[in-house]
Motif scaffolding. Structure first.
Motif, short mmCIF file in Angstrom:
data_model
loop_
_atom_site.label_atom_id
_atom_site.label_comp_id
_atom_site.label_asym_id
_atom_site.label_seq_id
_atom_site.Cartn_x
_atom_site.Cartn_y
_atom_site.Cartn_z
N TYR A 1 -2.13 20.83 2.74
CA TYR A 1 -0.91 20.82 3.56
C TYR A 1 0.28 20.19 2.85
CZ TYR A 1 -4.38 21.65 7.25
OH TYR A 1 -5.41 22.16 8.01
N ALA A 2 0.10 19.63 1.66
CA ALA A 2 1.22 19.04 0.92
C ALA A 2 0.97 19.22 -0.58
CB ALA A 2 1.38 17.55 1.24
N VAL A 3 2.06 19.40 -1.33
CA VAL A 3 1.92 19.65 -2.77
C VAL A 3 2.10 18.38 -3.60
CG1 VAL A 3 2.60 22.07 -2.61
CG2 VAL A 3 4.35 20.34 -2.98
N THR A 4 2.92 17.45 -3.12
CA THR A 4 3.12 16.19 -3.83
C THR A 4 3.23 15.05 -2.83
OG1 THR A 4 5.49 16.72 -3.94
CG2 THR A 4 4.20 17.04 -5.95
N SER A 5 3.01 13.82 -3.32
CA SER A 5 2.98 12.65 -2.45
C SER A 5 4.03 11.63 -2.87
CB SER A 5 1.60 11.98 -2.51
OG SER A 5 0.60 12.81 -2.00
N PHE A 6 4.65 11.04 -1.86
CA PHE A 6 5.57 9.92 -2.00
C PHE A 6 4.84 8.74 -1.35
CE2 PHE A 6 10.08 8.41 -0.47
CZ PHE A 6 9.94 7.25 -1.22
N VAL A 7 4.32 7.82 -2.16
CA VAL A 7 3.33 6.84 -1.71
C VAL A 7 3.99 5.51 -1.37
CG1 VAL A 7 1.10 5.81 -2.20
CG2 VAL A 7 1.73 7.97 -3.30
N CYS A 8 3.76 5.02 -0.15
CA CYS A 8 4.35 3.75 0.27
C CYS A 8 3.45 2.59 -0.18
CB CYS A 8 4.58 3.72 1.78
SG CYS A 8 3.11 3.88 2.81
N ASP A 9 3.33 2.41 -1.48
CA ASP A 9 2.43 1.41 -2.04
C ASP A 9 2.91 -0.03 -1.85
OD1 ASP A 9 0.10 2.57 -2.89
OD2 ASP A 9 0.83 3.09 -4.88
N MET A 10 4.19 -0.23 -1.54
CA MET A 10 4.65 -1.61 -1.37
C MET A 10 4.01 -2.23 -0.12
SD MET A 10 8.63 -1.23 -0.24
CE MET A 10 9.14 -0.52 1.33
N SER A 11 3.51 -1.40 0.81
CA SER A 11 2.79 -1.91 1.98
C SER A 11 1.32 -2.09 1.61
CB SER A 11 2.94 -0.93 3.15
OG SER A 11 4.29 -0.72 3.47
N SER A 12 1.06 -3.08 0.76
CA SER A 12 -0.28 -3.24 0.17
C SER A 12 -1.34 -3.60 1.19
CB SER A 12 -0.24 -4.31 -0.93
OG SER A 12 0.20 -5.55 -0.40
N GLY A 13 -0.92 -4.13 2.35
CA GLY A 13 -1.89 -4.50 3.38
C GLY A 13 -2.27 -3.36 4.29
N PHE A 14 -1.63 -2.19 4.15
CA PHE A 14 -1.99 -1.04 4.97
C PHE A 14 -3.45 -0.67 4.74
CE2 PHE A 14 2.11 1.51 6.17
CZ PHE A 14 2.59 0.40 6.84
N SER A 15 -4.15 -0.33 5.82
CA SER A 15 -5.56 0.05 5.69
C SER A 15 -5.71 1.29 4.83
CB SER A 15 -6.16 0.30 7.07
OG SER A 15 -5.48 1.34 7.73
N GLY A 16 -4.67 2.12 4.79
CA GLY A 16 -4.72 3.33 3.98
C GLY A 16 -4.39 3.10 2.52
N ASN A 17 -4.03 1.87 2.16
CA ASN A 17 -3.74 1.55 0.75
C ASN A 17 -4.84 0.70 0.13
OD1 ASN A 17 -1.31 2.89 0.27
ND2 ASN A 17 -0.08 1.23 1.10
N LEU A 18 -5.33 -0.29 0.86
CA LEU A 18 -6.29 -1.24 0.32
C LEU A 18 -7.65 -0.57 0.12
CD1 LEU A 18 -6.57 -4.17 -0.54
CD2 LEU A 18 -7.22 -4.74 1.80
N GLY A 19 -8.04 -0.43 -1.14
CA GLY A 19 -9.32 0.18 -1.43
C GLY A 19 -9.27 1.67 -1.62
#
Length: 636
Positions: free
Chosen positions: A346-364
């Protein structure tokens, strides 16, 4: 024990030999070894048995990830307890790796957070390094980030060096093969070293010349700006012109809200897709550009399944349905959200909100394979009129960004309208006509800057607003024809035309030519005032139209008889009947030109249509006696 998949030998209430054996099996599965595999249910074991963690390899797990989890439990259980050994890299394994570094670095109170003291304790590892424990932890980290060192040996050999360099290159680190502070941080924390300087940024503040000067002085080249949302947040045409005039490029972000789970569903996805496509033209975004839809909250993995994926699936379906400029879908969100939406297609490229390091979708979670922008820090640069708050983004080059304004041309608008009909045309001027002859019919294409609705007494007009046709009697006829396979296709066909117009009208009627006989015509029109780029062009005003007229050859007399029949019905119903037949003929013609087989014969379709509107023919050859009826008599 039963719930964890280990047998105690029965639910007897007695701690016997079989229960002891089951405890040993659990201890081994958790990664413990030697004297720690003793069959004793210590508080450590009881705690692990009572939580929800899995200690068997799950179907979606990786055997090597499980090996890492087991070895971390084996070596660091005194600090981390027993973490799951299910083969899935996630928050628990990520924090366990940081604990391991803290223990080895002599941190007095390990806490699983990569803070300043832990960062200062990190060694720099080079090929051939003898620090086997740290090398092994680095090898764990590489594998968890999808770069296989081909073993967790503690030896910094060629395979480990190759994996490390590939990881560094992927993350825009210097691929020198040395594992120093920046590499350690990128391996373990979503934002990595937040002080790294990116070439891209995004902001909700309009860019003025003074701010552009600040941005250029700080090395920024790629601007992320919003094409939706509040007026103060949205980009403007003058701002785009300013960005490009200053030698920068830009990438569009679509976000009306997107900061809570309740926002995301299939209907919202369709609505956002429609608005996004319209705004793409409004802001003169060139063909093939990627537009990023935002998921701006901490979405759990289950939220992605229930809400986020249906939202993006609806966007993808809408873009696939009719998207004249071939805009591509990008996603802004946490690592897991971006990866799952992209993996679903559904998407060709990603713009990643990595500065939110505590997000459950980022950690790990590893950095998505298709990342284009990596958002790592929010800060303010410049002073006075040049001060601007931005998010600092790394730029991978996967999205080349926009370096021009695509000024929509009249031929492009008209060709796109014909494309919605199913025809590929080569309109090259404002007032244009082309005739095409097939075995069964003559097709006349006309386009221009005037209103030319179908001639004759029976004409029906369908209003289109927000890419949808207002309810009409044609819908009722198509519903009654649902048993005809092509009727469903006809409804989709009308919806596609409406999507191409956005706001305007569809006129349907018939015309007569002394040579070619009766022809059925469909014409779509858009007011020039609804096309922002044309609003200030003095020589273009009024309405742009594109029309297709079909003159059947072999059954023109039958068509004439059909027109005579429907004249006996009220004008509204007759017009609707002609409209349905015109749609059928257009689909038929488009298929013939494309070399596709037509499923339903025209005579069969006309016969079915006459029956639907309440006039029963004596035979399928249309040798009918006209029956006098009223509109009320023909309602189905």
């Amino acid at each position: 024990m039963w719930c964890k998949g280990f047998s105690p030998g029965g639910l007897t209430g007695t701690f016997g030999d079989k229960t002891e054996a089951g405890i040993k099996q659990f201890q081994e599965a958790a990664g413990l070894s030697g004297s720690n595999v003793n069959g004793i249910a210590t508080p450590l074991i009881i705690k692990a048995l009572l939580n929800m963690d899995a200690f068997r390899l799950v179907s979606s797990g990786d055997a090597k990830i499980r090996q890492i989890q087991q070895e971390l439990n084996r070596d660091y259980y005194k600090w981390i307890g027993l973490k799951p050994t299910d083969g899935r890299y996630g928050r628990d394994t990520n924090k366990a790796l940081i604990y391991a570094l803290q223990v080895e670095g002599g941190i007095e109170t390990p806490n699983g957070t990569l803070g300043p003291s832990t960062q200062a304790s990190l060694p720099t590892l080079a090929p051939g390094s003898k620090n086997a424990v740290y090398v092994r932890i680095m090898q764990y980290c590489l594998y968890c980030n999808r770069y296989d060192p081909t073993g967790f040996t503690g030896v910094f050999g060629n395979n480990t060096l190759t994996a490390l360099k590939k990881f560094q290159d992927f993350c825009l680190l210097v691929p020198d093969g040395y594992c120093g502070k920046q590499t350690w941080m990128s391996l373990l924390v979503s934002h990595g070293d937040k002080d790294r300087k990116g070439e891209a940024f995004d902001c909700s503040t309009p860019i003025t010349q003074a701010r552009a000067n600040t941005l250029k002085a700080n090395g920024y080249k790629y601007a992320g700006r919003y094409i939706s949302g509040g007026e103060k947040k949205r980009i403007t045409i003058p701002e785009i012109e300013l960005i490009l005039a200053n030698g920068m490029k830009w990438f569009p972000i679509f976000q009306k809200s997107g900061n809570s789970l309740s926002y995301f569903n299939a209907k919202q996805g369709l609505d956002d897709a429609n608005e996004c496509l319209a705004n793409g033209i409004k802001y003169r975004i060139p063909s093939g550009s990627t537009i990023y839809f935002a998921v701006d909250f901490d979405a759990m993995d289950g939220d992605v399944t229930t809400n986020i994926l249906p939202y993006f699936k609806a966007i993808k379906n809408r873009f696939d349905f009719h998207n004249p400029r071939n805009y591509k879908i990008g996603i802004y969100g946490a690592r897991n959200v971006c990866s799952r939406v992209s993996d679903a297609g559904y998407a060709v490229t990603s713009f990643v909100c990595d500065m939110s390091s505590g997000f459950s979708g980022n950690l790990g979670y590893p950095l998505p394979k298709n990342w284009a922008f990596d958002q790592i820090k929010e800060y303010t640069i410049g002073s006075g009129d040049g001060a601007i708050a931005i998010d600092n983004n790394l730029f991978s080059g996967r999205d080349k960004c926009i370096d021009n304004m695509n000024n929509l041309t009249v031929p492009e608008v008209l060709n796109n309208l014909f494309k919605a009909f199913g025809f590929e045309t080569t309109v090259d001027k404002l007032n244009w006509e082309q005739k095409v002859y097939t075995e069964n019919e003559k097709i006349v294409f006309q386009a221009g800057n005037k209103v030319s609705a179908g001639s004759g007494p029976m004409v029906i007009s369908l209003n289109v607003k927000e890419c949808k046709i207002e309810t009409s009697i044609i819908d009722n006829i198509l519903s009654e024809l649902s048993w005809v396979p092509v009727a469903i296709e006809m409804k989709k066909y009308l919806d596609k035309i409406a999507n191409s117009i956005g706001e305007g009208s569809i006129a349907i009627g018939y015309t007569y030519d002394e040579v070619d006989g009766i022809g059925l015509k469909i014409e779509v029109s858009i007011e020039v005032s609804k096309i922002p780029e044309f609003a200030d062009i003095a020589d273009i005003a009024g309405t742009l139209f594109a029309g297709v007229t079909i003159f059947p050859k072999d059954f023109n007399e039958d068509l004439k008889e059909f027109v005579d029949i429907v004249k006996q019905v009220s004008s509204t119903l007759a017009s609707a009947a002609l409209g349905v037949l015109a749609i059928f003929l257009l689909i038929d013609a488009a298929k013939l030109l494309a070399g596709t087989e037509v499923v339903v014969s025209i005579i069969d379709f006309i016969t079915a249509l006459i029956k639907i509107i309440g006039l029963a023919p004596a035979s399928t050859e249309l040798d009918v006696d006209v029956i006098e009826v009223t509109e009320n008599d023909t309602k189905q």
